[in-house]
Design a protein around this motif. Structure first.
Motif: not given
Ligand SMILES: [Zn+2]
Length: 282
Positions: A152-155, A117-122, A93-103
């Motif tokens: 894994i991670g994706l951003c 999701l709450p605003a997150c880019d990763g 749920s991108y905002e051009h920030g650096i927030t990363v959420l574990q899902v």
């Protein structure tokens, strides 16, 4: 901290390669080094196929301006063509920030058939029932795989996110959540605006140089304006965290120059692509 010559030497060990295939009416870009790992499945969408109408014509996977029903049909086609379950997707749920959420599996459908999701880019996960999805136009997709901890991670990394080191933050969050050791990790970068096309103002170029002093990221284009090499910036932030250069892979595909990809820089109001990454069931 690396000095500039050692960064250049390390950058020389990074592989640049991609493959492209068409399957089930959609196009998929991949990183050969990631495709070689049987534990994961990944890819990046192309423009062909899809039901969107002008100016989004093709397989638009951005909900921002297009008809929601058309974009959902495009996702159905993409998931079928790429071979992952449609109901396993969790979207950023991108905002051009650096927030990363574990899902995990409880989040399946977020941003698609359920609330965003709450605003997150990763996004990070170790749950094989989840397919991570991020949206892109000229912005980079960073792919992360830890084969030891099976995580894994994706951003989504636009220039602001790259400047803010979202890639470094994904690695930091995977260390915290899963105990990942960066020396085990593979990192990939999807199609994006290339070093020669990414023209910026002098102020932006100076911001990058201040943030990444060892990284030879500045270029100059035919008009005499500065350009920034975001692929080097990506590699630099992976290596700062301890990722080995031989574990870094760039697709090396330019969105602005590839007509089979959407490009905001080329077209203005247009659609977008999606990256996906998932762990396969054992
Ligand atoms: Zn280019």
């Amino acid at each position: 901290m690396m000095d500039r010559p050692s960064f250049q030497e390390a950058f020389g060990r990074i592989q640049v390669a991609h493959t492209y295939r068409e399957q089930g009416g959609v196009g998929i870009y991949t990183l050969p080094a990631f495709s070689a790992r049987p534990e994961i499945d990944h890819g990046f969408s192309a423009r062909i196929g899809g039901v969107s109408k002008p100016p989004f014509t093709g397989l638009n996977l951005s909900f921002t301006h297009d008809e929601r029903a058309d974009v959902m049909e495009n996702y159905r086609r993409f998931s079928r063509g790429a071979g992952f379950p449609e109901d396993s997707m969790v979207m950023d749920s991108y905002e051009h920030g650096i927030t990363v959420l574990q899902v995990d599996r409880k989040d399946r459908g977020r941003g698609y058939t359920r609330e965003s999701l709450p605003a997150c880019d990763g996004l990070i996960t170790n749950d094989p029932e989840v397919t991570l999805i991020t949206g892109h136009a000229d912005c980079m997709a960073f792919y992360f795989f830890d084969p030891v901890k099976k995580a894994i991670g994706l951003c989504h990394a636009g220039w602001r996110g790259a400047l803010g080191r979202i890639g470094g933050n994904v690695i930091a969050q995977m260390r915290k959540a899963y105990g990942s050791d960066p020396r085990d990790m593979l990192c990939g970068v999807g199609p994006s605006i290339c070093p020669k096309c990414f023209e910026v103002g002098e102020d932006v170029c100076e911001d990058f140089e201040a943030a990444f002093p060892v990284c030879p990221l500045r270029g100059v284009n035919g008009r005499g304006n500065p350009t920034v090499d975001l692929w080097q910036v990506a590699a630099c932030q992976f290596m700062e965290q301890g990722v080995l250069p031989e574990h870094i892979f760039l697709m090396g595909v330019c969105t602005q120059e590839t007509m089979n990809l959407y490009s905001y820089r080329r077209e203005g109001r247009t659609g977008g692509m999606a990256a996906f990454l998932r762990l396969k069931m054992e």
